[in-house]
Design a protein around this motif. Sequence first.
Motif, PDB file in Angstrom:
ATOM      1  N   ALA A 291       0.823  -1.208   0.000  1.00  0.00           N
ATOM      2  CA  ALA A 291       0.000   0.000   0.000  1.00  0.00           C
ATOM      3  C   ALA A 291       0.860   1.262   0.000  1.00  0.00           C
ATOM      4  N   THR A 292       1.879   1.272   0.869  1.00  0.00           N
ATOM      5  CA  THR A 292       2.717   2.470   0.955  1.00  0.00           C
ATOM      6  C   THR A 292       3.538   2.669  -0.315  1.00  0.00           C
ATOM      7  N   ALA A 293       3.948   1.557  -0.955  1.00  0.00           N
ATOM      8  CA  ALA A 293       4.711   1.679  -2.200  1.00  0.00           C
ATOM      9  C   ALA A 293       3.866   2.333  -3.287  1.00  0.00           C
ATOM     10  N   ALA A 294       2.589   1.947  -3.361  1.00  0.00           N
ATOM     11  CA  ALA A 294       1.697   2.536  -4.360  1.00  0.00           C
ATOM     12  C   ALA A 294       1.490   4.026  -4.106  1.00  0.00           C
ATOM     13  N   VAL A 295       1.269   4.378  -2.839  1.00  0.00           N
ATOM     14  CA  VAL A 295       1.059   5.790  -2.490  1.00  0.00           C
ATOM     15  C   VAL A 295       2.320   6.602  -2.761  1.00  0.00           C
ATOM     16  N   ARG A 296       3.472   6.059  -2.351  1.00  0.00           N
ATOM     17  CA  ARG A 296       4.734   6.756  -2.583  1.00  0.00           C
ATOM     18  C   ARG A 296       4.978   6.975  -4.070  1.00  0.00           C
ATOM     19  N   ALA A 297       4.688   5.956  -4.877  1.00  0.00           N
ATOM     20  CA  ALA A 297       4.894   6.080  -6.320  1.00  0.00           C
ATOM     21  C   ALA A 297       4.048   7.216  -6.894  1.00  0.00           C
ATOM     22  N   ALA A 298       2.791   7.291  -6.456  1.00  0.00           N
ATOM     23  CA  ALA A 298       1.903   8.340  -6.952  1.00  0.00           C
ATOM     24  C   ALA A 298       2.402   9.723  -6.556  1.00  0.00           C
ATOM     25  N   VAL A 299       2.786   9.872  -5.289  1.00  0.00           N
ATOM     26  CA  VAL A 299       3.256  11.176  -4.801  1.00  0.00           C
ATOM     27  C   VAL A 299       4.559  11.568  -5.477  1.00  0.00           C
ATOM     28  N   GLN A 300       5.504  10.611  -5.536  1.00  0.00           N
ATOM     29  CA  GLN A 300       6.817  10.923  -6.106  1.00  0.00           C
ATOM     30  C   GLN A 300       6.721  11.261  -7.591  1.00  0.00           C
ATOM     31  N   LEU A 301       5.920  10.514  -8.333  1.00  0.00           N
ATOM     32  CA  LEU A 301       5.776  10.810  -9.759  1.00  0.00           C
ATOM     33  C   LEU A 301       5.065  12.134  -9.992  1.00  0.00           C
ATOM     34  N   ALA A 302       4.133  12.474  -9.110  1.00  0.00           N
ATOM     35  CA  ALA A 302       3.459  13.769  -9.225  1.00  0.00           C
ATOM     36  C   ALA A 302       4.456  14.905  -9.026  1.00  0.00           C
ATOM     37  N   VAL A 303       5.317  14.764  -8.025  1.00  0.00           N
ATOM     38  CA  VAL A 303       6.321  15.794  -7.755  1.00  0.00           C
ATOM     39  C   VAL A 303       7.310  15.903  -8.909  1.00  0.00           C
ATOM     40  N   VAL A 304       7.781  14.730  -9.381  1.00  0.00           N
ATOM     41  CA  VAL A 304       8.737  14.730 -10.492  1.00  0.00           C
ATOM     42  C   VAL A 304       8.121  15.345 -11.736  1.00  0.00           C
ATOM     43  N   SER A 305       6.852  15.041 -11.993  1.00  0.00           N
ATOM     44  CA  SER A 305       6.179  15.600 -13.168  1.00  0.00           C
ATOM     45  C   SER A 305       6.121  17.120 -13.107  1.00  0.00           C
ATOM     46  N   LEU A 306       5.967  17.643 -11.906  1.00  0.00           N
ATOM     47  CA  LEU A 306       5.922  19.095 -11.756  1.00  0.00           C
ATOM     48  C   LEU A 306       7.302  19.728 -11.885  1.00  0.00           C
ATOM     49  N   LEU A 307       8.334  19.002 -11.455  1.00  0.00           N
ATOM     50  CA  LEU A 307       9.690  19.549 -11.461  1.00  0.00           C
ATOM     51  C   LEU A 307      10.448  19.320 -12.766  1.00  0.00           C
ATOM     52  N   ILE A 308       9.996  18.343 -13.549  1.00  0.00           N
ATOM     53  CA  ILE A 308      10.802  17.899 -14.674  1.00  0.00           C
ATOM     54  C   ILE A 308      11.022  18.993 -15.713  1.00  0.00           C
ATOM     55  N   THR A 309      10.046  19.861 -15.896  1.00  0.00           N
ATOM     56  CA  THR A 309      10.203  20.942 -16.875  1.00  0.00           C
ATOM     57  C   THR A 309      11.369  21.839 -16.502  1.00  0.00           C
ATOM     58  N   ALA A 310      11.458  22.202 -15.227  1.00  0.00           N
ATOM     59  CA  ALA A 310      12.561  23.044 -14.769  1.00  0.00           C
ATOM     60  C   ALA A 310      13.884  22.308 -14.869  1.00  0.00           C
ATOM     61  N   VAL A 311      13.877  21.020 -14.572  1.00  0.00           N
ATOM     62  CA  VAL A 311      15.107  20.231 -14.641  1.00  0.00           C
ATOM     63  C   VAL A 311      15.615  20.131 -16.071  1.00  0.00           C
ATOM     64  N   LEU A 312      14.704  19.889 -17.000  1.00  0.00           N
ATOM     65  CA  LEU A 312      15.100  19.713 -18.401  1.00  0.00           C
ATOM     66  C   LEU A 312      15.598  20.996 -19.042  1.00  0.00           C
ATOM     67  N   ALA A 313      15.352  22.124 -18.400  1.00  0.00           N
ATOM     68  CA  ALA A 313      15.766  23.398 -18.980  1.00  0.00           C
ATOM     69  C   ALA A 313      17.243  23.685 -18.783  1.00  0.00           C
ATOM     70  N   SER A 314      17.933  22.887 -17.985  1.00  0.00           N
ATOM     71  CA  SER A 314      19.332  23.168 -17.673  1.00  0.00           C
ATOM     72  C   SER A 314      20.137  21.878 -17.607  1.00  0.00           C
ATOM     73  N   GLY A 315      21.337  21.918 -18.222  1.00  0.00           N
ATOM     74  CA  GLY A 315      22.236  20.769 -18.163  1.00  0.00           C
ATOM     75  C   GLY A 315      22.712  20.507 -16.748  1.00  0.00           C
ATOM     76  N   TRP A 316      23.001  21.577 -15.998  1.00  0.00           N
ATOM     77  CA  TRP A 316      23.457  21.423 -14.620  1.00  0.00           C
ATOM     78  C   TRP A 316      22.360  20.843 -13.738  1.00  0.00           C
ATOM     79  N   ARG A 317      21.131  21.282 -13.942  1.00  0.00           N
ATOM     80  CA  ARG A 317      20.024  20.731 -13.165  1.00  0.00           C
ATOM     81  C   ARG A 317      19.812  19.255 -13.501  1.00  0.00           C
ATOM     82  N   THR A 318      20.002  18.928 -14.763  1.00  0.00           N
ATOM     83  CA  THR A 318      19.886  17.530 -15.180  1.00  0.00           C
ATOM     84  C   THR A 318      20.937  16.678 -14.477  1.00  0.00           C
ATOM     85  N   ALA A 319      22.181  17.167 -14.454  1.00  0.00           N
ATOM     86  CA  ALA A 319      23.251  16.441 -13.769  1.00  0.00           C
ATOM     87  C   ALA A 319      22.935  16.277 -12.284  1.00  0.00           C
ATOM     88  N   GLY A 320      22.405  17.339 -11.687  1.00  0.00           N
ATOM     89  CA  GLY A 320      22.036  17.269 -10.275  1.00  0.00           C
ATOM     90  C   GLY A 320      20.920  16.272 -10.032  1.00  0.00           C
TER      91      GLY A 320
END
Length: 249
Positions: free
Chosen positions: A39-68
């Motif tokens: 149960a916790t793995a499913a919830v964590r996956a949903a939360v983590q992917l939601a956060v990553v989806s929101l952050l990914i645009t900013a990350v993809l805009a920079s090579g340094w952010r991508t490396a980080g």
Amino acid sequence: MDGQNIVVGWPLAVVLVLLAAVGTLVVRLGRIDGWRPVATAAVRAAVQLAVVSLLITAVLASGWRTAGFVLLMFAIAAFTSAGRIARAGLRATIRHMPGPAASIAAGVAPVLAMLLGAGIVPAKPVAVIPIAGILIGGAMSATSLAGRRARDELHARRGEYEAALALGFPTRDAALLVTRPSANQALVPVLDQTRTVGLVTLPGAFVGVLLGGGDPVQAGVTQLVVLVSLLAIEAVAVLVTIELVARTP
């Protein structure tokens, strides 16, 4: 599906909740293991992917952010493997992190450098992040499996280990005598996936290229690169892991 993309809406949410509930219920009723991790793995996956989806645009805009971001994935993978191997609290997990970190890095770093250097993977954030994530994830799984199995073998066959020491074997050699025969078990998942690709499974890289509009040949080549890379990476990770366990039994 909407064209080539999964439709985001309430039907998707309902299906995901039902699937998570089924997995949790089956584990609980079958007394396979505790139901909470599912149960916790499913919830964590949903939360983590939601956060990553929101952050990914900013990350993809920079090579340094991508490396980080890649380094962050690596650190989380090392922490996860350390926790699986140590099977202890937070402090013990952190203390055990250098070993899994070395195993994962030994496998991933040279292979990823080779793919980027040869131009097989474009040196663009949109290409580097998913490929790096797949490779780091594979190395993490192999490291966790190899480390746990090696620890279990040393515990279960403690008498053989001590007998080897009594016969004059160095600590490392005595430990390898016990742990090496079962080390190949950590490679079973990637071996099975590689042997049956296209016949039983169509893994993520293949499906991802198709969903992104690529042709089947391009999808097949991409998946082949990923699978062969994972074979090399996980073999190195397993070797380094059992070596490190043998040096600190």
